[in-house]
Design an enzyme around this catalytic site. Sequence first.
Site, mmCIF file in Angstrom:
data_model
loop_
_atom_site.group_PDB
_atom_site.id
_atom_site.type_symbol
_atom_site.label_atom_id
_atom_site.label_comp_id
_atom_site.label_asym_id
_atom_site.label_seq_id
_atom_site.Cartn_x
_atom_site.Cartn_y
_atom_site.Cartn_z
ATOM 1 N N ASP A 9 0.874 -1.159 0.000
ATOM 2 C CA ASP A 9 0.000 0.000 0.000
ATOM 3 C C ASP A 9 0.927 1.230 0.000
ATOM 4 O OD1 ASP A 9 -2.292 1.659 0.487
ATOM 5 O OD2 ASP A 9 -1.660 1.750 2.589
ATOM 6 N N ASP A 11 -0.129 4.999 1.032
ATOM 7 C CA ASP A 11 -0.369 5.955 2.124
ATOM 8 C C ASP A 11 -0.297 5.243 3.476
ATOM 9 O OD1 ASP A 11 -0.936 8.232 0.428
ATOM 10 O OD2 ASP A 11 -2.831 7.275 -0.074
ATOM 11 N N GLY A 46 -7.397 3.915 3.443
ATOM 12 C CA GLY A 46 -7.522 2.878 2.418
ATOM 13 C C GLY A 46 -8.794 2.984 1.597
ATOM 14 N N SER A 116 -5.320 5.335 -3.919
ATOM 15 C CA SER A 116 -5.178 6.762 -4.220
ATOM 16 C C SER A 116 -4.984 7.038 -5.706
ATOM 17 C CB SER A 116 -3.989 7.335 -3.451
ATOM 18 O OG SER A 116 -3.778 8.672 -3.849
ATOM 19 N N ASN A 118 -3.737 9.726 -6.574
ATOM 20 C CA ASN A 118 -2.514 10.548 -6.575
ATOM 21 C C ASN A 118 -1.248 9.712 -6.428
ATOM 22 O OD1 ASN A 118 -3.760 13.260 -6.591
ATOM 23 N ND2 ASN A 118 -4.607 12.594 -4.645
ATOM 24 N N ASP A 170 -1.564 -0.671 6.107
ATOM 25 C CA ASP A 170 -1.720 0.016 7.411
ATOM 26 C C ASP A 170 -3.185 0.243 7.763
ATOM 27 O OD1 ASP A 170 -2.137 2.028 5.381
ATOM 28 O OD2 ASP A 170 -2.052 3.494 7.012
HETATM 29 C C1 BG6 Z 1 -5.854 5.870 0.384
HETATM 30 C C2 BG6 Z 1 -5.822 6.733 1.635
HETATM 31 O O1 BG6 Z 1 -4.580 5.351 0.142
HETATM 32 O O2 BG6 Z 1 -6.269 6.647 -0.731
HETATM 33 C C3 BG6 Z 1 -7.166 7.406 1.846
HETATM 34 O O3 BG6 Z 1 -5.533 5.905 2.751
HETATM 35 C C4 BG6 Z 1 -7.543 8.196 0.589
HETATM 36 O O4 BG6 Z 1 -7.087 8.263 2.951
HETATM 37 C C5 BG6 Z 1 -7.563 7.247 -0.607
HETATM 38 O O5 BG6 Z 1 -8.827 8.789 0.740
HETATM 39 C C6 BG6 Z 1 -7.917 7.953 -1.909
HETATM 40 O O6 BG6 Z 1 -6.926 8.907 -2.174
HETATM 41 P P1 BG6 Z 1 -6.954 10.021 -3.298
HETATM 42 O O7 BG6 Z 1 -5.536 10.518 -3.329
HETATM 43 O O8 BG6 Z 1 -7.356 9.341 -4.581
HETATM 44 O O9 BG6 Z 1 -7.957 11.036 -2.893
HETATM 45 MG MG MG Z 2 -2.717 3.048 3.669
#
Ligand code: BG6
Ligand code: MG
Length: 219
Positions: A9, A11, A46, A116, A118, A170
């Site tokens: 993972d 984040d 997550g 994510s 991002n 996590d």
């Molecule tokens: C996960 C994070 O990895 O990604 C979450 O733990 C987050 O907190 C999710 O909301 C989505 O992320 P993003 O960057 O696409 O908004």
């Molecule tokens: Mg995570």
Amino acid sequence: MTVKGFIFDLDGVIVDTASHHFAAWQILAEDLGVPFDEKDNELLKGVSRVDSLEFILNKGGLVLDSQTKLRLMEKKNAHYLSLSASIGVNDALPGIVEFIRELKSRGMQIALGSSSKNAHQILGQLELTDAFDAIVDGNRITLSKPDPEVFMLGARLMGLTPSECLVFEDAKAGVEAAINGGFQVVGVGNEIELSDADAIIDDFEKMNWERMQNLLSNS
Ligand code: BG6
Ligand code: MG
């Protein structure tokens, strides 16, 4: 041990972005008049951006049209990106880069399994993109953890079955996703939150091949 691939993972495992996600959601929740604390945020680790927004709207008993939801998600993401803009090559969590390097040197395959959207941006800032044989992020999946889609795709891209992969997570939703997909999973962090994992570590500071094998043989 028959593990040939490792799925990480992002984040909270590779980099500590949880506080930035939390701060960005908090600004949004405050604008909407919805109380939102660290306990709520724990449940959102997550979880995809859209499902996180739905959680906050539900909590506040709010029903919004899809245009407004899109606008709110863009706003949250803009906050998140500005807060995480300072992440750089030295911000990978202690021990993680060395551990990934050791796995690579032993011929293991490495994938990213992140919700994510991002993830590419953050991996780029960490200069870690090239460390991965496969990258699965929020743009490549339709179902959020605890659905196992993200890890199933990671395994498939490495040409491996779930039983040949080990996941590091996590988040409670991430541990459940791995279990739902038939993966072995190491929880990184809170023993109580992640108690369903096969093994739990505090962090990667003392992690290496030998320790990992011990962890799994004791699980
Ligand atoms: C996960 C994070 O990895 O990604 C979450 O733990 C987050 O907190 C999710 O909301 C989505 O992320 P993003 O960057 O696409 O908004
Ligand atoms: Mg995570």
